[in-house]
Write an enzyme that holds these catalytic residues in place. Structure first.
Site, PDB file in Angstrom:
ATOM      1  N   ASP A  81       0.694  -1.117   0.111  1.00 58.45           N
ATOM      2  CA  ASP A  81      -0.057   0.004   0.090  1.00 58.45           C
ATOM      3  C   ASP A  81       0.788   1.251   0.019  1.00 58.45           C
ATOM      4  OD1 ASP A  81      -2.814   1.052   0.425  1.00 58.45           O
ATOM      5  OD2 ASP A  81      -1.597   2.047   2.189  1.00 58.45           O
TER       6      ASP A  81
ATOM      7  N   GLU B 140       1.366  -0.469  -5.055  1.00 59.02           N
ATOM      8  CA  GLU B 140       0.652   0.565  -5.405  1.00 59.02           C
ATOM      9  C   GLU B 140       1.329   1.510  -5.380  1.00 59.02           C
ATOM     10  OE1 GLU B 140      -3.083   3.063  -3.953  1.00 59.02           O
ATOM     11  OE2 GLU B 140      -1.538   2.359  -2.534  1.00 59.02           O
TER      12      GLU B 140
HETATM   13  C1  GLC Z   1      -4.307   2.815  -0.754  1.00 58.09           C
HETATM   14  C2  GLC Z   1      -5.573   2.383  -0.632  1.00 58.09           C
HETATM   15  C3  GLC Z   1      -6.616   3.098  -0.022  1.00 58.09           C
HETATM   16  C4  GLC Z   1      -6.083   3.682   1.164  1.00 58.09           C
HETATM   17  C5  GLC Z   1      -4.877   4.623   1.249  1.00 58.09           C
HETATM   18  C6  GLC Z   1      -4.346   4.836   2.594  1.00 58.09           C
HETATM   19  O1  GLC Z   1      -4.168   4.081  -1.770  1.00 58.09           O
HETATM   20  O2  GLC Z   1      -5.753   1.622  -1.641  1.00 58.09           O
HETATM   21  O3  GLC Z   1      -7.831   2.546  -0.005  1.00 58.09           O
HETATM   22  O4  GLC Z   1      -7.077   4.755   1.667  1.00 58.09           O
HETATM   23  O5  GLC Z   1      -3.777   3.536   0.379  1.00 58.09           O
HETATM   24  O6  GLC Z   1      -3.906   3.571   3.134  1.00 58.09           O
END
Ligand code: GLC
Length: 553
Positions: free
Chosen positions: A210, A268
């Site tokens: 994440d 991500e």
């Molecule tokens: C990422 C997740 C999202 C979350 C953010 C903070 O972007 O996919 O859902 O709000 O991180 O953890």
């Protein structure tokens, strides 16, 4: 049941067909209106029939649920709302028995404000070792009444919150309950090694990282200036994004992960540009994949998709990393909804009764055509629960039901992500559309979801579910994920023609019908496209061609 052993030479993750599960909204087994592990386990057969080979579970750890579990208060346990560690082990074991691997979500950028590390830091004095786990700084101004710098939270407002009664403030790039860890502190790095080991030892097959581009911040936390920062719909650049130092962390993790067999890590890394910077995350000694958000967020159109596909295949190819295609997720408005907007593929921060409403049928037609393009692409593919049913967003949910901190932290200026997180419709005629044995559902389901229910679609050979099953089966049989893409001369500039192995796609982004060459139709985004006939607008077909069209010069 399939076993996990295969004859393949490529590692499983190179053409991983992964299904994202947002556990709160997948299936509820105990009637409390929130999905849980037992609910997931009970639907593994459905997932195996769909043909996917892995699932990614968004966070299920103990959490106050300020941001749907992305605010973790214990990295090595399960929130009671989802079950227990034993329930997790059962899910993992049963998934493996079906040949389905399990990827979990690791949230290393921030912890919940309820995590013992943060509570300990708050209780300790400024300057203490405990505070070094996070970014505590004295406020500016005569009475420290101003935040330490001008950074804003991605959810709206300042990225700093003041400790009551103190000079010090702490950093949160997301909600005020998600506090950024200080990755310059070796103790934080050691603690995460243990967390990785905890789950890898348990048998998870991979980690989705994440906010992977946020962990390391520029030294001294300098103010954002026009020179050091760019914030657009395509690019996030600034002292809190994509710092070179972050790669040391991923190299360290890769070494650790390599001591296990065949596990994967997926970044991500949102809006890292140019693509050469994103490629850095998937070098051979770092993570293996990075989601392709350009593809997910593209506007509808042949030129757009063609350019993104070429860009990713070429650039990821320079480090021999597979592309990771994605069209929907828990963070973005669902693809069937976005493609039904006046500007098809626009990326609103949510929809409600005050905003434009999508053309649902047109959006679905386009989403079905697009998945045919996506499924022919070499690489890994990430599907989001419900997209195989063609689900649209809930676009008229009343504000009183909203739960997303984005809505609250932005004082309602961002509608938020609840609309794409609506509980799944499993049965058209059951309470909560079969999501829960009770009639409870943590977010309300729109009435229209009855028409999308899985049990109806099971019986309809032209349904979106049947289309996904067919495409996945063909993708797997023809090994398209480890194949390669070749473009053909296109008869029109709103049409793309390409081939992967013996499968050829025609996708028509325009409205005018297109004459198809002779060939055997093996999949179609709409019923009624037969050999030798025309391809309607906003649709796609897979052909096994008698004769291949001309290769593009
Ligand atoms: C990422 C997740 C999202 C979350 C953010 C903070 O972007 O996919 O859902 O709000 O991180 O953890």
């Amino acid at each position: 049941m399939t076993l996990l052993t295969t004859q393949r030479t490529a590692p499983w993750w190179r053409d991983n067909l992964c299904y994202e599960i947002f556990p709160r909204s997948f299936a509820d087994s105990n009637g409390d209106g929130v999905g849980d592990f037992k609910g997931i386990t009970a639907h593994l057969k459905y997932l195996a029939n769909l043909g996917i080979n892995s699932i990614w579970l968004t966070p299920f750890y103990p959490s106050p649920q300020a941001d749907a579990g992305y605010d973790v208060s214990d990295y090595c346990d399960v929130d009671p709302v989802f079950g227990t560690l034993d329930d997790f082990d059962i899910l993992l074991k049963e998934a493996h028995a079906y040949g389905i691997r399990v990827i979990i979500d690791l949230v290393p950028n921030h912890t919940s404000d309820q995590h013992p590390w943060f509570k300990r830091a708050l209780a300790a004095a400024p300057g203490s070792a405990e505070r070094e786990w996070y970014h505590f700084r004295d406020g500016l101004g005569e009475n420290n009444e101003l935040p330490p710098n001008n950074w804003t939270s991605l959810f709206g407002g300042s990225a700093w919150k003041r400790v009551p009664g103190e000079k010090q403030w702490y950093l949160h790039l997301f909600s005020t309950h998600q506090i950024d860890l200080n990755w310059d502190n070796p103790a934080v790095r050691d603690a995460f090694d243990d967390i990785l080991k905890f789950w890898l030892d348990r048998g998870v097959d991979g980690l989705r990282i994440d906010a992977a581009n946020n962990l390391v911040k520029a030294a001294g936390l300098p103010d954002v200036t026009p020179e050091n920062s760019t914030m657009t719909d395509q690019q996030y650049r600034g002292p809190m994004f994509d710092q070179d130092g972050v790669h040391d962390i991923y190299r360290r993790w890769r070494k650790l992960v390599n001591t296990y067999d065949d596990r994967v890590m997926v970044a991500e890394a949102f809006h890292v540009q140019p693509i050469s910077r994103l490629v850095n995350y998937v070098r051979s000694d770092e993570l293996q994949q990075a989601f392709n958000f350009d593809y997910q967020l593209s506007q509808w159109g042949a030129t757009n998709y063609r350019a993104i596909i070429d860009k990713y295949l070429t650039n990821m190819g320079t480090v021999n990393a597979p592309c990771s295609w994605v069209t929907s997720s828990h963070d973005q408005v669902r693809i069937a909804t976005r493609l039904g907007l006046t500007t098809p593929g626009a990326t609103p921060m949510g929809l409600d009764s005050t905003t434009e409403q999508p053309n649902e049928q047109l959006g679905l037609d386009r989403a079905r055509a697009l998945i045919m393009l996506t499924m022919i692409l070499p690489g890994a593919l990430y599907l989001y629960q419900g997209e195989e049913l063609g689900l649209p967003n809930h676009t008229t949910m009343e504000p009183r039901f909203r739960q997303d901190p984005r809505f609250f932290d932005s004082n309602g200026t961002m509608i938020g992500r609840d609309g794409q997180r609506i509980p799944m419709p499993w049965k058209a005629k059951a309470p909560a559309f079969g999501f829960s044995p009770s009639d409870k559902s943590w977010l309300p389901q729109p009435d229209s979801y009855a028409g999308y229910a899985a049990d109806l679609q099971e019986k309809d050979k032209h349904s979106t579910l049947s289309l996904y099953r067919r495409l996945i089966a063909l993708r797997t049989q023809n090994a398209l994920g480890t194949g390669s893409l070749q473009w053909f001369d296109s008869p029109r500039n709103d049409v793309l023609v390409a081939r992967n192995g013996s499968v050829c796609i025609y996708i028509n982004f325009g409205y005018a019908p297109l004459d198809l060459p002779a060939g055997r139709v093996i999949a179609q985004s709409r019923p009624g496209i037969d050999k030798g006939t025309q391809l309607p607008g906003n649709s796609a077909v897979w052909l096994a061609l008698d004769e291949m069209p001309h290769t593009q010069a």
